[in-house]
Design a protein around this motif. Structure first.
Motif, PDB file in Angstrom:
ATOM      1  N   PRO A  53       0.884  -1.231   0.076  1.00 18.79           N
ATOM      2  CA  PRO A  53      -0.049  -0.043   0.023  1.00 18.79           C
ATOM      3  C   PRO A  53       0.829   1.291   0.093  1.00 18.79           C
ATOM      4  CG  PRO A  53      -0.904  -1.872   1.479  1.00 18.79           C
ATOM      5  CD  PRO A  53       0.523  -2.270   1.047  1.00 18.79           C
ATOM      6  N   TRP A  54       1.966   1.182   0.682  1.00 16.24           N
ATOM      7  CA  TRP A  54       2.751   2.358   0.477  1.00 16.24           C
ATOM      8  C   TRP A  54       3.074   2.840  -0.766  1.00 16.24           C
ATOM      9  CZ3 TRP A  54       3.659   5.737   4.470  1.00 16.24           C
ATOM     10  CH2 TRP A  54       3.308   5.310   5.882  1.00 16.24           C
ATOM     11  N   LYS A  57      -0.200   3.767  -2.963  1.00 13.97           N
ATOM     12  CA  LYS A  57      -0.978   4.820  -2.559  1.00 13.97           C
ATOM     13  C   LYS A  57      -1.092   5.781  -3.708  1.00 13.97           C
ATOM     14  CE  LYS A  57       2.494   7.374  -0.325  1.00 13.97           C
ATOM     15  NZ  LYS A  57       3.058   7.973   1.167  1.00 13.97           N
ATOM     16  N   THR A 122      -2.523   5.542   3.720  1.00 10.11           N
ATOM     17  CA  THR A 122      -3.394   6.609   3.248  1.00 10.11           C
ATOM     18  C   THR A 122      -3.385   7.836   4.094  1.00 10.11           C
ATOM     19  OG1 THR A 122      -4.778   4.909   2.648  1.00 10.11           O
ATOM     20  CG2 THR A 122      -5.966   7.092   2.717  1.00 10.11           C
ATOM     21  N   THR A 356       2.614  12.649  -3.219  1.00  8.40           N
ATOM     22  CA  THR A 356       2.582  11.479  -3.163  1.00  8.40           C
ATOM     23  C   THR A 356       3.108  10.666  -4.488  1.00  8.40           C
ATOM     24  OG1 THR A 356       0.678  11.235  -1.553  1.00  8.40           O
ATOM     25  CG2 THR A 356       1.166   9.080  -3.039  1.00  8.40           C
TER      26      THR A 356
END
Length: 419
Positions: A53-54, A57, A122, A356
């Motif tokens: 997920p990192w 994202k 998140t 991000t």
């Protein structure tokens, strides 16, 4: 521009420390505990996959910038429930018997770790967006000192610290302590009046929320003048460090360093990295973007190349510590400068997703390069590897002149904005 007040700095430090706490638990403590309970090495290796997920994202970051809570505020409306999720997951881990959790209930353990990573990744999007909006350009170096330092403090507490106290107070109290620290880290954002501090909520006027949002959002970022040149800097700035740093500990192991010696070195060098981050943030406000990136990047390249001096000098503990601490200080300084200028390249009302994208691109390429470090070290040896890593760091500095005009080439208005 006035320096941000203590409540703002405490808020940001607490949010990034809250990210470091579960990261240290997953990256440092759980692999040791799993192995002690007889877990297979393949299972331990899967922990890396649960951190995906990192990396991904970036795919949902635009929606974090667009969707807001009318009652809680934009960023606060994301951060509070996500941190609550992490707290509940860690508290759940504390409630289980570790001997069962690491064997028959292993699927539950892996599921909770995945959920922690998803929530924390998140939360990071919303936190980065809030940081950009709260800090004026001059003080973003200081803000990123808090980001790097707070994150490392959290990792030290739940990594080295947790392993130190686990045998004394047990699994339940150790994990319960981590959950309690996460609650304490949540109090500043709970008390933060976002509607007053940031009246115009990010994305409040946006109406496009469908699948086209992802493409439209990042196409707009890439269309900014000079963005491709800057992304080249982002991708290359940390490649030397990514290539060399994974092989430092294996090199010392080959020279007879014990686990205890490596543990002490890791702890002390992490503290040095926090000091470097603080120093980098203070100097950034004085030097500005270009000078900071160039000077700190140069120190970073020298630091990783200097590891070549240790290849046959592992018995010289003083020299090992001097080189390792110097490299970590330079790494902390360079990371702060890079993150601060990344924030400078974020568009208004797109802060979280824009930051991000830059961070994810940098981490992805650095991860691929780092994964090849062992193969390269085996093929050519440690000395050529570290010298090549330093060369990569120096080469990245040559890209700066295309992405950021040197201070002498700026107009007075731009020079003021960049410093």
């Amino acid at each position: 521009m006035p320096r941000p007040g203590a409540p703002t700095l405490a808020l940001l430090a607490s949010l990034y420390c809250a990210q470091g706490l579960p990261s240290g638990l997953i990256a440092h403590s759980l692999p040791v505990l799993l192995r002690q309970h007889g877990a297979d090495l393949a299972i331990i290796g899967m922990l890396k996959l649960l951190a995906l997920p990192w990396m991904f994202k970036v795919l949902w970051a635009p929606w974090v910038d667009r969707i807001a809570s009318p009652r809680l505020g934009h960023h606060r409306g994301w951060i509070l429930p996500l941190q609550a999720t992490v707290i509940l997951c860690v508290a759940s881990l504390a409630a289980f018997d570790p001997s069962l959790l690491f064997s028959g209930q292993l699927a539950l353990l892996l599921g909770l770790i995945l959920l922690i990573n998803l929530a924390a990744a998140t939360q990071d999007i919303a936190t980065d967006g809030l940081t950009v909006r709260l800090l004026p350009e001059r003080w973003r170096g200081l803000g990123n000192s808090l980001q790097v330092g707070g994150y490392k403090v959290g990792m030290i507490i739940s990594g080295s610290g947790l392993l130190l106290v686990m045998d004394r107070i047990g699994w339940h109290f150790s994990l319960g302590g981590v959950a309690l620290l996460l609650v304490l880290c949540t109090l500043p954002i709970w008390r933060f009046d976002e509607k007053r501090r940031i009246p115009q909520q990010a994305g409040a006027a946006e109406t496009v929320l469908g699948p086209r949002l992802l493409l439209a959002h990042y196409r707009g970022l890439l269309a900014q003048p000079g963005m491709f040149a800057w992304l080249a800097v982002v991708l290359g700035f940390k490649l030397g460090d990514a290539l060399g740093s994974p092989m430092v500990k294996p090199m010392l192991v080959d020279q007879g360093w014990s686990n205890a010696m490596l543990g002490e070195l890791t702890l002390i060098s992490s503290l040095a990295g926090i000091g470097g981050a603080a120093l980098g943030g203070a100097l950034y406000a004085r030097l500005g973007a270009y000078r900071s990136l160039f000077a700190f990047g140069l120190l970073q390249a020298i630091g990783i190349a200097a590891m070549a001096l240790l290849v046959t000098r592992g018995g010289d503990v003083v020299m090992v510590y001097a080189v390792a601490l110097g490299e970590q200080i330079a790494d902390g300084m360079s990371t702060v400068a890079l993150f601060a200028v990344m924030m400078q390249h974020c568009r208004a009302e797109h802060e979280g997703a824009d930051f991000t994208l830059q961070a994810s691109a940098q981490v992805l390429l650095a991860g691929l390069v780092g994964a090849s470090s062992g193969v390269l070290a085996q093929a050519v040896g440690y000395v050529p590897l570290f010298l090549l890593a330093g060369t990569l760091g120096l080469a990245a500095l040559g890209l700066l002149r295309y992405a950021l005009p040197p201070p002498a080439a700026r107009t007075p208005a731009r020079q003021e904005a960049g410093s």
